[in-house]
Scaffold this motif. Structure first.
Motif, PDB file in Angstrom:
ATOM      1  N   PHE A  34       1.105  -1.488   0.522  1.00 41.74           N
ATOM      2  CA  PHE A  34       0.152  -0.025   0.153  1.00 41.74           C
ATOM      3  C   PHE A  34       0.767   1.389   0.217  1.00 41.74           C
ATOM      4  N   GLY A  35       1.961   1.526   0.364  1.00 36.38           N
ATOM      5  CA  GLY A  35       2.971   2.510   0.555  1.00 36.38           C
ATOM      6  C   GLY A  35       3.362   2.523  -0.775  1.00 36.38           C
ATOM      7  N   LEU A  36       4.058   1.433  -1.770  1.00 32.70           N
ATOM      8  CA  LEU A  36       5.046   1.207  -3.104  1.00 32.70           C
ATOM      9  C   LEU A  36       4.323   2.274  -3.965  1.00 32.70           C
ATOM     10  N   LYS A  37       4.529   2.761  -4.533  1.00 32.22           N
ATOM     11  CA  LYS A  37       4.023   3.105  -5.496  1.00 32.22           C
ATOM     12  C   LYS A  37       3.738   1.396  -6.742  1.00 32.22           C
ATOM     13  N   GLY A  38       4.805   0.782  -6.802  1.00 27.35           N
ATOM     14  CA  GLY A  38       4.802  -0.893  -8.225  1.00 27.35           C
ATOM     15  C   GLY A  38       4.161  -1.316  -6.765  1.00 27.35           C
ATOM     16  N   PHE A  39       2.869  -1.744  -7.187  1.00 29.57           N
ATOM     17  CA  PHE A  39       2.139  -2.269  -6.019  1.00 29.57           C
ATOM     18  C   PHE A  39       2.148  -3.650  -6.222  1.00 29.57           C
ATOM     19  N   PHE A  40       2.349  -4.137  -7.866  1.00 33.55           N
ATOM     20  CA  PHE A  40       2.097  -6.164  -8.399  1.00 33.55           C
ATOM     21  C   PHE A  40       3.073  -6.725  -8.292  1.00 33.55           C
ATOM     22  N   LEU A  41       2.676  -7.562  -8.045  1.00 42.93           N
ATOM     23  CA  LEU A  41       3.730  -8.740  -7.306  1.00 42.93           C
ATOM     24  C   LEU A  41       4.014  -8.936  -9.445  1.00 42.93           C
ATOM     25  N   TYR A  76       3.760 -14.336   4.597  1.00 42.53           N
ATOM     26  CA  TYR A  76       4.972 -14.816   4.638  1.00 42.53           C
ATOM     27  C   TYR A  76       4.987 -15.268   3.061  1.00 42.53           C
ATOM     28  N   GLN A  77       4.130 -15.946   2.635  1.00 43.08           N
ATOM     29  CA  GLN A  77       4.628 -16.342   1.186  1.00 43.08           C
ATOM     30  C   GLN A  77       4.314 -15.007   0.313  1.00 43.08           C
ATOM     31  N   LEU A  78       3.553 -13.667   0.003  1.00 45.24           N
ATOM     32  CA  LEU A  78       4.043 -13.006  -0.033  1.00 45.24           C
ATOM     33  C   LEU A  78       5.515 -12.373   0.334  1.00 45.24           C
ATOM     34  N   GLY A  79       5.664 -11.943   1.162  1.00 47.30           N
ATOM     35  CA  GLY A  79       6.666 -11.399   0.969  1.00 47.30           C
ATOM     36  C   GLY A  79       7.950 -12.354   0.854  1.00 47.30           C
ATOM     37  N   MET A  80       7.846 -13.403   0.644  1.00 49.83           N
ATOM     38  CA  MET A  80       9.190 -14.522  -0.513  1.00 49.83           C
ATOM     39  C   MET A  80       8.830 -13.555  -1.557  1.00 49.83           C
ATOM     40  N   ALA A  81       7.417 -13.715  -1.935  1.00 48.06           N
ATOM     41  CA  ALA A  81       7.474 -12.994  -3.498  1.00 48.06           C
ATOM     42  C   ALA A  81       7.610 -11.260  -3.555  1.00 48.06           C
ATOM     43  N   LEU A  82       7.830 -10.845  -2.874  1.00 47.86           N
ATOM     44  CA  LEU A  82       7.870  -9.408  -3.086  1.00 47.86           C
ATOM     45  C   LEU A  82       9.528  -9.230  -2.832  1.00 47.86           C
ATOM     46  N   VAL A  83      10.297 -10.460  -2.489  1.00 49.01           N
ATOM     47  CA  VAL A  83      11.962 -10.142  -2.164  1.00 49.01           C
ATOM     48  C   VAL A  83      12.551 -10.731  -3.651  1.00 49.01           C
ATOM     49  N   GLN A  84      11.507 -11.528  -4.031  1.00 54.65           N
ATOM     50  CA  GLN A  84      11.681 -12.677  -5.377  1.00 54.65           C
ATOM     51  C   GLN A  84      11.123 -11.782  -6.726  1.00 54.65           C
ATOM     52  N   THR A  85      10.438 -10.429  -6.336  1.00 62.72           N
ATOM     53  CA  THR A  85      10.329  -9.656  -7.848  1.00 62.72           C
ATOM     54  C   THR A  85      11.418  -8.474  -8.171  1.00 62.72           C
ATOM     55  N   VAL A  86      12.250  -8.636  -7.231  1.00 66.06           N
ATOM     56  CA  VAL A  86      13.718  -7.534  -7.073  1.00 66.06           C
ATOM     57  C   VAL A  86      14.565  -8.385  -7.302  1.00 66.06           C
ATOM     58  N   ASN A  87      14.854  -9.713  -6.577  1.00 68.04           N
ATOM     59  CA  ASN A  87      15.697 -10.890  -7.518  1.00 68.04           C
ATOM     60  C   ASN A  87      15.888 -10.630  -8.886  1.00 68.04           C
ATOM     61  N   ASN A  88      14.447 -10.908  -9.383  1.00 70.24           N
ATOM     62  CA  ASN A  88      14.110 -11.548 -11.276  1.00 70.24           C
ATOM     63  C   ASN A  88      14.952  -9.937 -11.039  1.00 70.24           C
TER      64      ASN A  88
END
Length: 437
Positions: free
Chosen positions: A72-79, A134-146
């Motif tokens: 909610f606080g981010l401009k890029g709110f899509f995973l 927990y799973q969404l946190g993993m996905a959010l970090v993975q979007t950065v790694n990708n």
């Protein structure tokens, strides 16, 4: 979908979230509209599919509201990169493993979760455990790694936050309680994320520095519920943080696979083609000189700017940055300055030069046959001898020169451009041999 139908769906989703999402319930009316709008935008990007269970609209909106809450606080709110959320009725096994899972996040495309486990975590909203966060946190970090697309603020501060956590956790008696002995970033972030939304005050007391900087990382503060969870540095002014909060997150591009500057060589090629066709006849410069100037300027640019560019991690090394300067920034700047010189120049001078020889430049067209394209003139005083394009007249724009046989003089008006190059403002062939020039 017409406006009224969409508006009704937004209203229905808002009523649903008012009942089942405490985070949403605490928002003001305008922020609620923003939240619901994001839920529907996320809904267009991610499909929620049942695996042995029917997924209703209510289930789908509740699940997607977790993504809207997390970002909610981010401009890029899509995973970005995640296309499906698989919902299983209970714990499940995967094709490539016999392990029993209650939640799984792949490196892209799929997030899977047990509805039973999710429901338990959702109903117990203050126990600090939530499988879906927990799973969404993993996905959010993975979007950065990708590295394809992610929120730049989040990606720029993620490493700094991790370093702050590692420093704070070394002698912290709460570390084992929250994350055990793991040093894996995605696991630590996801575990603390559960507490961040469900037990924020307790997490703040256990990890004051990590909590404050996690608020900055996500650009929201779960303890500021009365003000739409707005992140404010002043909220932490009395906490005596060992690592003060920066006023602004500096953008770095460590995880970006590409940067917009990588596309500049394409633009350079287009400008170079324009330079070759149109500018070389107006500027006293030849191609070899232009290449040398661009090369020297690119090396100088590296020397002057690399120390400022390096911390941003846009480029992998200095050689890569030099290539972008050589084929991108410098030639574009060089061409732009030459174009500007056509309009901003000074000290015009007119000279006359006897023509010694004329070279006819022809072109062949299948329909029209061979036609004269331009004339290149050679002067008796060898003036502009090294700059053939400056001595050339394109007859497509000068039909009066079609019948030139033996002109005697060329009149040139040359001024000094702001880039330092001589600019040819006018070329005129004087055909009459008895003009006195």
């Amino acid at each position: 979908m017409n406006f009224f139908e969409e508006n009704n769906k937004h209203t229905s989703a808002g009523i649903l979230l008012e009942k089942f999402n405490l985070y949403y319930r605490n928002l003001n009316p305008e922020a609620k509209k923003k939240f619901v709008s994001r839920v529907f935008k996320i809904d267009r990007e991610i499909k929620v599919l049942g695996r042995g269970i029917e997924v209703t609209d209510d289930m789908r909106y509740i699940l997607l509201s977790y993504i809207a809450q997390l970002t909610f606080g981010l401009k890029g709110f899509f995973l970005t990169g995640y296309e499906y959320i698989y919902v299983y009725p209970e714990a499940f096994t995967l094709r490539d493993s016999n392990n029993i899972n209650e939640g799984v996040t792949y490196t892209n495309k799929i997030i899977a979760v047990s509805w039973k486990k999710f429901s338990e975590g959702h109903l117990l909203a203050n126990d600090g455990e939530n499988i879906f966060f927990y799973q969404l946190g993993m996905a959010l970090v993975q979007t950065v790694n990708n590295g394809v697309y992610f929120d730049q603020h989040f990606g720029s501060y993620i490493d700094t936050w991790y370093e702050i956590y590692l420093t704070e956790s070394k002698l912290n008696p709460n570390t084992n309680k929250y994350v055990g002995t793991s040093q894996e970033f995605d696991y630590i972030f996801s575990r603390l994320l559960e507490a961040f939304f469900e037990k924020p005050l307790e997490l703040k007391q256990a990890f004051p520095n990590s909590f404050a900087h996690l608020c900055l990382l996500l650009n929201q503060n779960p303890l500021n519920a009365h003000n739409d969870y707005l992140f404010e540095n002043s909220f932490f002014k009395d906490d005596n943080l060992t690592t003060p909060l920066p006023k602004q997150v500096k953008k770095i591009y460590k995880y970006n696979r590409t940067h917009w500057s990588y596309k500049l060589p394409i633009f350079t090629f287009a400008m170079g083609f324009f330079f070759y066709l149109y500018l070389l006849e107006k500027v006293v410069i030849n191609i070899s000189e232009a290449v040398i100037i661009v090369f020297v300027l690119s090396v100088a640019t590296i020397g002057l700017t690399y120390r400022f560019i390096k911390p941003k991690m846009i480029y992998h090394n200095i050689f890569e940055y030099w290539l972008i300067c050589l084929f991108g920034f410098v030639p574009i700047g060089f061409f732009s300055l030459i174009v500007l010189s056509l309009y901003i120049n000074f000290n015009p001078q007119t000279t006359y030069h006897a023509i010694d020889q004329i070279e006819i430049n022809e072109t062949y067209n299948r329909k029209r046959g061979t036609t004269i394209k331009s004339f290149t003139f050679y002067f008796k005083d060898k003036f502009l001898n090294d700059y053939p394009y400056a001595r050339t007249i394109d007859i497509r724009d000068n039909n009066g020169y079609q019948n030139i046989i033996s002109p005697s003089t060329m009149k040139l008006t040359i001024s000094k451009g702001i880039a330092g190059f001589d600019i040819i403002q006018n070329k005129e062939v004087i055909i009459d041999e008895h003009t006195g020039y």
